[in-house]
Design a protein around this motif. Structure first.
Motif, short mmCIF file in Angstrom:
data_model
loop_
_atom_site.label_atom_id
_atom_site.label_comp_id
_atom_site.label_asym_id
_atom_site.label_seq_id
_atom_site.Cartn_x
_atom_site.Cartn_y
_atom_site.Cartn_z
N SER A 1 0.82 -1.21 0.00
CA SER A 1 0.00 0.00 0.00
C SER A 1 0.86 1.26 0.00
CB SER A 1 -0.94 0.01 1.21
OG SER A 1 -1.90 -1.01 1.10
N SER B 1 -0.29 2.90 -3.24
CA SER B 1 -1.38 3.83 -2.95
C SER B 1 -0.90 5.16 -2.38
CB SER B 1 -2.37 3.19 -1.97
OG SER B 1 -3.02 2.09 -2.56
N SER C 1 -10.29 1.10 -1.85
CA SER C 1 -10.05 -0.06 -0.98
C SER C 1 -11.40 -0.55 -0.47
CB SER C 1 -9.15 0.31 0.20
OG SER C 1 -7.88 0.73 -0.25
N SER D 1 -9.07 3.61 2.76
CA SER D 1 -8.83 4.42 1.57
C SER D 1 -8.48 5.86 1.94
CB SER D 1 -10.09 4.39 0.69
OG SER D 1 -9.84 4.97 -0.56
N ASP E 1 -6.77 -1.25 -4.15
CA ASP E 1 -5.85 -1.75 -3.12
C ASP E 1 -6.66 -2.53 -2.08
OD1 ASP E 1 -4.03 -2.17 -1.10
OD2 ASP E 1 -3.22 -0.14 -1.12
N ASP E 2 -6.52 -3.86 -2.08
CA ASP E 2 -7.28 -4.74 -1.18
C ASP E 2 -8.79 -4.52 -1.34
OD1 ASP E 2 -5.19 -6.16 -0.07
OD2 ASP E 2 -4.89 -4.76 1.58
#
Length: 467
Positions: A68, A72, A92, A98, A161-162
């Motif tokens: 991350s 991110s 996310s 997020s 992201d995830d």
């Protein structure tokens, strides 16, 4: 060797891997940054996306691998530093997560060192929010959640992201909800369908998670899969560079040790370890438990610390009706011995009678009853009659997720079943075939007890007596 300030700034401006190091120190002050080859490899892939050499990228990496921070946090700051007009959208599974990534990225771009190496990437004073901040060139980083609204927004780069909540990934409905959101909402946010790029980064959680779905249904995705330990020699080629991960090596020599990984596998279970750490989820077309995951006892201990009874109740006796099931556990040193099981189709009076009889026989510390349908009336009646050990259980997740969360307890020998008993046949049939078994009442009773026990242990706090 001392470097001049201008040379350091040039290195940070031109070398993304060095930039990641600096970002880490800004976001985690006081924490030692431990570089590793996999971060250099990720940096190379992200640079390829930046230059549109790759337009669809999936990165699967174990937890705590700085995925991350690299993708991110550091990368959006890097992209906006080189071109402040770029527009980046990042999502996310959790809006809180997020927003955290967004705030970390904004912290980096607000720092003095960043302003010195990228003086043209100034943040707008008129639009500088936690979820969306703009540059003076009208570029931005916008944070949303999976399933969240992105109406009116568009991006040159999309980051996921995830996307899955690990607690919900065993739910077919919730997995499909993530996939539908990606295909019907998020992917449509690309400003340029031909040149826009999408990055999906996640630890694998299920054979049919978003990564699995995309890799199974399209050959357009570049796939970077990095396990915590190499089972065979792995070579990665990118930008005329080669990275070699030899069989038997661990991902991060300073952080990952084989004995710790073995202990971790025992703690979280083979299925979770294979998915999250090896990036090789075991297909879920089979049962969640294999016979080798189940452990037996031949002799029962002379004493137990306490007993627990777990009831999954039903009050219809028709041919197609569910069974009422009670599993009884003797607990000693956090090991759960299944000492008795009742499984029958009972009318309400008979159900009450059996609960009273088993309570009298074992004097349990807890009597767990699912708080719905017939269970609600049972809870009310027994509490009215003075049963203070009745615990109402309200399930929060679906059956598969609830049972999957206790599978590691079976694999770690935390729950033992008798080697010989009158109920072993039906018990093993249900355990070894779930979630494809015809009945799941035993499963519900077992997962109810074990999940309650896990939560009770985690919620215990240390109390210090006043002096």
């Amino acid at each position: 060797m001392q470097y001049s300030e201008s040379l350091l700034q040039a290195i940070l401006r031109q070398d993304f891997c060095s930039f990641i190091n600096k970002v880490f120190n800004s976001v985690n002050p006081g924490t030692e940054y431990k570089s590793n080859w996999h971060i250099e490899l990720i940096a190379e892939y992200l640079e390829a996306v930046h230059h549109r050499q790759i337009k669809r990228l999936i990165i699967n990496l174990p937890p705590r691998g700085l995925k991350s921070l690299c993708i991110s946090v550091a990368w959006p700051a890097w992209v906006l530093g080189h071109d402040p007009s770029k527009r980046i959208m990042a999502a996310s599974y959790s809006q809180v997560l997020s927003i955290k990534h967004s705030m970390d990225c904004r912290l980096v771009m607000s720092s003095d060192w960043y302003k010195q190496i990228f003086p043209q990437a100034t943040l707008s004073k008129k639009h500088n929010q936690k979820s969306k901040f703009l540059t003076d060139a009208n570029g931005f980083r916008f944070a949303t959640s999976v399933g969240g609204s992105a109406t009116g927004e568009g991006g040159d780069f999309l980051i996921i992201d995830d996307p899955h909540n690990p607690l919900q990934v065993n739910s077919l409905k919730l997995r499909h909800r993530v996939i539908e959101w990606f295909e019907q909402t998020f992917i449509t946010r690309l400003n340029d369908k031909n040149n826009g790029a999408i990055i999906l980064v996640m630890q694998r959680l299920h054979s049919e998670d978003l990564s699995g779905h995309l890799l199974s249904n399209s050959d357009h995705w570049e796939h970077l899969k990095i396990p915590v330990k190499a089972s065979e020699n792995i070579k990665f080629y990118i930008n005329n560079k080669e990275y070699e991960f030899l069989a038997g090596e661990v991902l991060h020599q300073e952080r990952d040790q084989t004995e710790h990984l073995l202990k971790l596998e025992q703690e979280i279970g083979l299925q979770a370890f294979a998915a999250q750490y090896l990036q090789e989820p075991i297909p879920q077309k089979y049962s969640l438990l294999a016979l080798e995951d189940i452990h037996f006892y031949e002799t029962i201990p002379d004493r137990f610390d306490y007993f627990i009874q777990s009831w999954d109740t039903a009050i219809k006796v028709s041919e197609n009706a569910d069974y009422s099931v009670c599993t009884v556990y003797g607990v000693i040193e956090n090991i759960y011995y299944l000492v008795s099981m009742l499984r029958a189709k009972l009318t309400y009076p008979d159900l009450k009678k059996n609960i009273e009889q088993l309570a009298g026989k074992y004097q349990p510390k807890f009597i767990l009853v699912e708080d719905r349908a017939s269970g609600q009336q049972i809870i009310q009646d027994f509490k009215f009659n003075g049963f203070k050990n009745i615990i109402a259980i309200k399930p929060k997740l679906d059956k598969v997720t609830r049972f999957a969360s206790v599978v590691p307890m079976f694999q770690a020998s935390k729950i033992l079943i008798p080697k010989k008993s009158s109920f072993n046949s039906v018990l093993l049939q249900e355990l070894l075939n779930f979630p494809n078994s015809k009945n799941d009442d035993i499963i519900d009773s077992i997962s109810q007890c074990l999940n309650f026990s896990k939560e009770a242990r985690y919620s215990m706090t240390v109390r210090i007596r006043d002096l």
